[in-house]
Scaffold this active site. Structure first.
Site: not given
Length: 346
Positions: A15, A18, A47, A49, A138, A225
C-alpha cells in the site's frame, strides 16, 4: 537462474504504492459528487472502502478492487498479503465476502512460471480461508509484478458500516499494530531477521473478519481499514465524513513490537513523507512527541487493521470481540469530539 527478488522488480511495494492523499484528492475532485442512482448507497463521495449498491430490502452488494506491487520477496506470501488486503475493504464495510476475481500483471519474460503460479496460489489460499471462490480474473504482461483482487460481498443495508457516520463521543478502536511499512523497508535493506519477517507476515495475512461480526452492533457507528495513508490519513477521512475532531493518545496506539526499534531509528518508506505532506494543517501534533512517532502514524499499513468508531458504552465489548478474534494488538486509541475535522495527537 539466479534468485529473483520480487521487491527489486518494482519501484514501490504494498500500500506504499498508493498515490499520496493530496494528489489523489486533486485527481478525483470532480468525481466526488453523489451520482444520481438511488440504489447506490456508497460511491466515491466519502473516500470509503468500497462501493455499495442496494439490491432489495435486505441485501446490498459491496464491490471493491485492490492491487499492488510486491512488498515481500516470497511469491506465495506476496499473494497472501495482496488478497488479504483486498478482502479487508469488504470487512471494513461490515460485509461478508462472497466471491473474488484476480488481477494479475506480470513480467512474463522475467519471472519464472513457477513464481507467478506461487503468487496466485497464495491469493487462492486466502480466498479459501475466507470461504469464497476465486472465480477467475484478468491478466496482462506488465513491466512490474502486480497482483490483487476484485472482491464482492453482501451486507444488510441497515447494517452497512460507512467511514463517515461516526458520532460525537465515540471511542476509536484500532485492530492491528502499526509498523508494517517500517518492517517492509527494513526487509528491503536486509536488516530484518526471521522474527521480524514473521511479525510482518502475521499482521498482513490476518483477515479482518471481525468487521462482518461488528456489522450487527448498532453501537459501531463507523468502520474503515488503515492502509496506505497510515493511521492519520484514514482517521482524517473519518473526521471529514462526520465533521468531528479525533483526539488520539499516542501512548495507547499499538505498535508491532518488532517494528519499534526500526521506527526509532527513522526507518520507513518514502510514502511516510508524502502522507505527512498531504495532511497539512488537518493534523495537530503534541510538541513533545518524538519524530519517529509522528512518522509511524503516517506509515503506510499494507493490509492494516480496522479502525472503528464506537459508542462509549459498547467500546469494551467491541474491544473484547477483536481480542477473541485473535487481534492481540487491538486497543482503544482515542475519542471523537465536536470540532473542526482534524486529528489531534498527544
Amino acid at each position: 537462474m539466479a534468485e529473483i527478488k520480487l521487491t527489486q522488480l518494482s519501484h514501490g511495494g504494498g500500500c506504499g504504492c498508493k498515490i499520496a492523499p493530496a494528489v489523489l484528492e486533486s485527481i478525483l475532485s470532480t468525481a466526488k459528487e453523489k451520482m444520481a442512482f438511488p440504489n447506490l448507497l456508497v460511491g466515491a463521495e466519502t473516500s470509503d472502502d468500497a462501493a455499495v449498491y442496494q439490491l432489495n430490502a435486505s441485501q446490498a452488494i459491496v464491490a471493491t478492487t485492490d492491487f499492488f506491487m510486491p512488498i515481500v520477496d516470497d511469491a506465495y506470501d506476496f499473494g497472501r498479503i495482496a488478497a488479504t488486503n483486498a478482502l479487508s475493504d469488504i470487512y471494513a464495510m461490515g460485509a461478508t465476502p462472497i466471491m473474488a476475481l484476480a488481477i494479475v500483471g506480470m513480467p512474463v519474460k522475467v519471472l519464472p512460471v513457477e513464481t507467478i503460479r506461487d503468487i496466485l496460489s497464495g491469493g487462492e489460499s486466502v480466498c479459501h480461508a475466507a470461504g469464497i471462490p476465486l472465480a477467475g480474473g484478468h491478466s496482462i504482461d506488465s513491466p512490474e509484478p502486480i497482483y490483487g483482487l476484485v472482491a464482492l460481498g453482501v451486507v444488510h443495508p441497515d447494517q452497512l458500516k460507512r467511514n463517515s457516520e461516526a458520532q460525537d463521543g465515540d471511542v476509536l478502536i484500532l485492530g492491528k499494530g502499526l509498523g508494517v511499512g517500517v518492517l517492509a523497508q527494513a526487509m528491503k535493506k536486509g536488516e530484518l531477521d526471521d522474527k521480524g519477517y514473521q511479525a510482518l507476515i502475521a499482521s498482513t495475512t490476518k483477515l479482518n473478519t471481525v468487521g462482518a461480526e461488528l456489522a450487527a452492533m448498532d453501537g459501531v457507528h463507523a468502520l474503515t481499514d488503515v492502509t496506505g495513508f497510515g493511521l492519520l490519513g484514514h482517521a482524517l477521512e473519518v473526521c471529514k465524513g462526520a465533521k468531528l475532531a479525533a483526539h488520539i493518545d499516542m501512548t495507547d496506539v499499538p505498535v508491532i513490537e518488532e517494528a519499534r526499534v526500526f521506527a526509532e531509528q527513522g526507518c520507513g518508506p518514502g510514502a511516510i513523507e508524502r502522507n505527512l505532506a498531504s495532511f497539512g494543517e488537518h493534523v495537530d501534533f503534541g510538541a513533545d512527541l518524538p519524530e519517529w512517532q509522528l512518522r509511524l502514524l503516517a506509515d503506510p499499513q499494507t493490509s492494516g487493521g480496522l479502525l472503528a468508531a464506537v459508542a462509549s458504552e459498547q467500546a469494551d465489548e467491541v474491544l473484547a470481540r477483536f481480542q477473541r478474534a485473535g487481534f492481540g494488538y487491538a486497543a482503544k486509541i482515542g475519542r471523537l469530539a465536536a470540532g473542526e475535522a482534524r486529528v489531534i495527537v498527544r
